[in-house]
Design an enzyme around this catalytic site. Sequence first.
Site, PDB file in Angstrom:
ATOM      1  N   CYS A 136       0.872  -1.178   0.000  1.00  0.00           N
ATOM      2  CA  CYS A 136       0.000   0.000   0.000  1.00  0.00           C
ATOM      3  C   CYS A 136       0.912   1.231   0.000  1.00  0.00           C
ATOM      4  CB  CYS A 136      -0.902   0.011   1.232  1.00  0.00           C
ATOM      5  SG  CYS A 136      -2.063  -1.369   1.256  1.00  0.00           S
ATOM      6  N   GLY A 155       2.425  -6.301   8.565  1.00  0.00           N
ATOM      7  CA  GLY A 155       2.004  -7.510   7.864  1.00  0.00           C
ATOM      8  C   GLY A 155       0.519  -7.595   7.591  1.00  0.00           C
ATOM      9  N   CYS A 184       1.705   3.285   3.271  1.00  0.00           N
ATOM     10  CA  CYS A 184       2.085   2.563   4.493  1.00  0.00           C
ATOM     11  C   CYS A 184       3.578   2.276   4.529  1.00  0.00           C
ATOM     12  CB  CYS A 184       1.288   1.256   4.574  1.00  0.00           C
ATOM     13  SG  CYS A 184       1.792   0.197   5.945  1.00  0.00           S
TER      14      CYS A 184
HETATM   15  N1  SAH Z   1      -2.477  -5.498   6.542  1.00  0.00           N
HETATM   16  C1  SAH Z   1      -3.531  -5.132   7.460  1.00  0.00           C
HETATM   17  C2  SAH Z   1      -2.989  -4.460   8.729  1.00  0.00           C
HETATM   18  C3  SAH Z   1      -2.326  -3.143   8.398  1.00  0.00           C
HETATM   19  S1  SAH Z   1      -2.045  -1.929   9.642  1.00  0.00           S
HETATM   20  C4  SAH Z   1      -4.500  -4.215   6.766  1.00  0.00           C
HETATM   21  O1  SAH Z   1      -4.210  -3.780   5.657  1.00  0.00           O
HETATM   22  O2  SAH Z   1      -5.558  -3.943   7.327  1.00  0.00           O
HETATM   23  C5  SAH Z   1      -3.604  -1.378  10.184  1.00  0.00           C
HETATM   24  C6  SAH Z   1      -4.194  -0.145   9.496  1.00  0.00           C
HETATM   25  O3  SAH Z   1      -3.320   0.988   9.444  1.00  0.00           O
HETATM   26  C7  SAH Z   1      -4.589  -0.425   8.062  1.00  0.00           C
HETATM   27  O4  SAH Z   1      -5.890   0.058   7.842  1.00  0.00           O
HETATM   28  C8  SAH Z   1      -3.601   0.389   7.279  1.00  0.00           C
HETATM   29  O5  SAH Z   1      -4.058   0.717   6.009  1.00  0.00           O
HETATM   30  C9  SAH Z   1      -3.439   1.599   8.169  1.00  0.00           C
HETATM   31  N2  SAH Z   1      -2.274   2.418   7.891  1.00  0.00           N
HETATM   32  C10 SAH Z   1      -1.149   2.067   7.231  1.00  0.00           C
HETATM   33  N3  SAH Z   1      -0.288   3.094   7.183  1.00  0.00           N
HETATM   34  C11 SAH Z   1      -0.862   4.122   7.846  1.00  0.00           C
HETATM   35  C12 SAH Z   1      -0.440   5.443   8.177  1.00  0.00           C
HETATM   36  N4  SAH Z   1       0.750   5.885   7.829  1.00  0.00           N
HETATM   37  N5  SAH Z   1      -1.305   6.221   8.878  1.00  0.00           N
HETATM   38  C13 SAH Z   1      -2.496   5.745   9.288  1.00  0.00           C
HETATM   39  N6  SAH Z   1      -2.931   4.507   9.026  1.00  0.00           N
HETATM   40  C14 SAH Z   1      -2.129   3.694   8.302  1.00  0.00           C
END
Ligand code: SAH
Length: 360
Positions: free
Chosen positions: A127, A173, A130
């Site tokens: 993503c 993860g 992230c």
């Molecule tokens: N792989 C799983 C867990 C990821 S972490 C998933 O995709 O759901 C949990 C959440 O944090 C996810 O919704 C992810 O998209 C979000 N996230 C990732 N990077 C972020 C950021 N920099 N700021 C806020 N939320 C973020």
Amino acid sequence: MTSDPRSIWLDSLARRAGFEDTQDFARAFELREYRLAQLYRAAAKELCESVDEITTLPKELRSAITSRGVRLSSIEPVTIQRSRDRHTTKGLFRCGDGKEVEAVLMEHRGDRTTICISSQAGCAFACAFCSTGQAGFGRNLSAVEIFDQARYFAREARAKGKRVTNVVFMGMGEPFHNYDAVMDAVALLNDPQGFGLGQRHITISTVGLVDRIDQFAEEGVQVNLAISLHAPNDTLRSSFMPVNRRYSLEELMAACERYVSRTHRKVFFEYVMLAGINDSDKCARELAALMRGNIYHVNLIPYNTTPDAPYTGSSDERIWDFAEILDKAGVPVTVRHNMGRDIAAACGQLRVETQAKAHT
Ligand code: SAH
């Protein structure tokens, strides 16, 4: 779920200590069944850190086990950082093979204490916003490596007189990309003879792997499901979440509907607020249209900037306006409270690269 949490844990302990399995381990130390039960209970329920702490075992047995290099935990803390307000603690842990993962303890106001755990070292889903996604994939964690993150912080919480109320799979993860180990970790967390956390207090967050959502719906568990949606249409979602090219929004929403009708449980949708990207009024209205019925809940996540992603977060005002559009359309919506930003422990900020800093 079929696996027995106690054997999952004991087999892992035995293998880490160089034995074939639990029987082999038990033979080497002449351990009867009740001794094995004591070992598991000491780790999973009493949260002991080392074999030495298990006072129910005779001293000679403890030193025999310790001298063979048997460690109760599969991961070792490398660095532990506390936020200035002390409500958030981030841990970097090293696995047996040197891989490192992070987990976070959040002590909310009131009685809620949440542990956020990682299911993989790195992540394969890339993503764009992230930090973990940008770092790439390392490997799957074992059920016990996942469980031990919770065990570590439950012990921390207990030392402060607090009880862990929630565990969320929102660290590094993609939990559904390591499905079996995550389900075993859930069994370990949930075991009434062990850690004893109710299933309703556990949340799995997924990028939206449709086949796994269907499989999860059949588990007969009360664990919460959260979907990282982040965009209300395919063009936008595919532009920063590559997984959307594999499973379209239509397929994803259809899987969520199947899940709800099978389990009668709500689905939580996470929506990270990226300035100028997915935070317009139009996006809010499109999102509201996707959230039909009263079976979904939207959680708006303030974006935490990370050095390796070119995004900025929406302003608080924009987030609340966006929330209001959803609310007026009858969609249950909440805005996530941010914790631990000053130690990069907030959502999506956990990253393997912290290793470099931690080692110096
Ligand atoms: N792989 C799983 C867990 C990821 S972490 C998933 O995709 O759901 C949990 C959440 O944090 C996810 O919704 C992810 O998209 C979000 N996230 C990732 N990077 C972020 C950021 N920099 N700021 C806020 N939320 C973020």
